[in-house]
Design a protein around this motif. Structure first.
Motif, short mmCIF file in Angstrom:
data_model
loop_
_atom_site.label_atom_id
_atom_site.label_comp_id
_atom_site.label_asym_id
_atom_site.label_seq_id
_atom_site.Cartn_x
_atom_site.Cartn_y
_atom_site.Cartn_z
N ARG A 78 0.83 -1.20 0.00
CA ARG A 78 0.00 0.00 0.00
C ARG A 78 0.87 1.26 0.00
O ARG A 78 0.59 2.23 -0.70
CB ARG A 78 -0.94 0.02 1.22
CG ARG A 78 -2.02 -1.05 1.22
CD ARG A 78 -2.88 -1.04 -0.04
NE ARG A 78 -3.31 0.28 -0.42
CZ ARG A 78 -4.47 0.84 -0.09
NH1 ARG A 78 -5.33 0.17 0.67
NH2 ARG A 78 -4.79 2.04 -0.51
N ARG A 101 -1.87 -1.67 -5.84
CA ARG A 101 -3.02 -2.44 -5.39
C ARG A 101 -2.52 -3.72 -4.75
O ARG A 101 -1.46 -4.25 -5.12
CB ARG A 101 -3.96 -2.75 -6.56
CG ARG A 101 -4.57 -1.51 -7.19
CD ARG A 101 -5.48 -1.86 -8.35
NE ARG A 101 -6.75 -2.45 -7.89
CZ ARG A 101 -7.72 -2.84 -8.71
NH1 ARG A 101 -7.57 -2.71 -10.02
NH2 ARG A 101 -8.83 -3.36 -8.23
N TRP A 124 -8.43 -0.29 -3.00
CA TRP A 124 -7.09 -0.60 -3.51
C TRP A 124 -6.53 -1.90 -2.96
O TRP A 124 -5.39 -2.26 -3.25
CB TRP A 124 -6.14 0.57 -3.21
CG TRP A 124 -6.23 1.62 -4.27
CD1 TRP A 124 -7.31 2.40 -4.55
CD2 TRP A 124 -5.22 1.99 -5.20
NE1 TRP A 124 -7.03 3.25 -5.60
CE2 TRP A 124 -5.74 3.01 -6.01
CE3 TRP A 124 -3.89 1.59 -5.41
CZ2 TRP A 124 -5.02 3.62 -7.04
CZ3 TRP A 124 -3.17 2.18 -6.43
CH2 TRP A 124 -3.73 3.19 -7.23
N TYR A 158 -9.29 -7.70 -12.36
CA TYR A 158 -8.06 -6.91 -12.52
C TYR A 158 -7.68 -6.75 -14.00
O TYR A 158 -6.54 -6.42 -14.31
CB TYR A 158 -6.92 -7.55 -11.73
CG TYR A 158 -7.22 -7.59 -10.25
CD1 TYR A 158 -6.97 -6.50 -9.44
CD2 TYR A 158 -7.79 -8.73 -9.69
CE1 TYR A 158 -7.27 -6.53 -8.08
CE2 TYR A 158 -8.10 -8.77 -8.33
CZ TYR A 158 -7.83 -7.66 -7.53
OH TYR A 158 -8.15 -7.69 -6.20
#
Length: 268
Positions: A184, A189, A248, A263
């Motif tokens: 993060r 992500r 995220w 994704y």
């Protein structure tokens, strides 16, 4: 890698418990184990020994632990869904890099019998825990290891005159809480696939983990950025953790049947 791609987290626990029992100490509990996962060896060692209070010299512990690891690591196995995931990502042309806190010697012990599995990671796109390019004290939960992994990919793309990959285009797979935070803080992500016992340990706090906030600012190196994030600081990808429910990061319970389309990746 450990506990995400391979069953080696359980092997770490097995080795530690053998020594703990020999020293009439309790088995390693998950509230301590959770603090060890994902961190570089020296840092994890300090946390372990502060809890364990073993009645033997640290050098003796290291000797015995090394012997046990040499015995058990070569039997490490891929976790469910891992071979299919790596094969699919590779076949779809996804650029892959490996970022692990395992140092070179242990990496070889764990993977030498699994060369077919790890061939999807080019040698130049493997970042190990003892990589000299990672500054001292900058292991997970710091973002450095993931930023370096991205740079290994972009370095190759630059040589071929191809467009570089941005941080926000990356997807980090992690099992550890410090690792989620590292991803993060790298502005990437994250998919969190924890050990079932780790998930129990963080029951009710999964949103904190996914935001990269579960550490609670205990590491000196993240206090300032966490304080900034708490008051609305900007700078995704500049070292700040995320925010709860910001989309995220995602929790999955297994890498089997991974939702590729979510994704933008076609499945098998």
């Amino acid at each position: 890698m450990d506990g995400l791609l391979l069953d080696t987290e359980d092997i770490y626990t097995l080795c530690n418990n053998v020594i703990l029992r020999d020293c009439n100490r309790p088995d390693l509990p998950w509230n301590v184990k959770a603090q060890l996962q994902g961190r570089p060896g020296p840092e994890a060692g300090e946390i372990f020994h502060a809890w364990a209070q073993l009645p033997i010299p640290r050098a003796e512990y290291i000797r015995r632990n090394t012997e046990l690891q040499r015995k058990h690591f070569p039997s490490a196995k891929p976790l469910p869904g891992v071979p299919e995931l790596l094969e699919t990502l590779s076949n779809k042309g996804v650029h892959l890099a490996l970022a692990t806190s395992s140092h070179t010697a242990n990496f070889k012990l764990k993977t030498s019998h699994l060369e077919a599995l790890f061939k999807v990671f080019p040698e130049e796109q493997r970042v190990l825990g003892d990589d000299s390019r990672i500054p001292p004290g900058k292991g997970k939960p710091a973002p450095d290891i993931y930023l370096l992994a991205l740079e290994t990919i972009n370095s190759g793309l630059r040589k071929k005159g191809e467009k570089e990959i941005r941080r926000e285009e990356c997807l980090v797979f992690e099992d550890s809480v410090p690792g989620v935070e590292a991803g993060r803080r790298a502005g990437m992500r994250v998919v969190w696939c924890p050990h079932p016992q780790l998930l129990k340990e963080y029951k009710g706090r999964d949103k904190e983990v996914l935001a990269g906030l579960a550490n609670g600012g205990k590491d000196e190196q993240v206090k300032e950025v966490m304080e900034d994030a708490a008051v609305g600081g900007e700078g995704k990808g500049r070292g700040w953790p995320g925010r709860r429910d910001d989309g995220w990061a995602e929790l999955v319970h297994s890498l089997e049947d991974f939702p590729y389309s979510r994704y933008g990746i076609g499945g098998t």
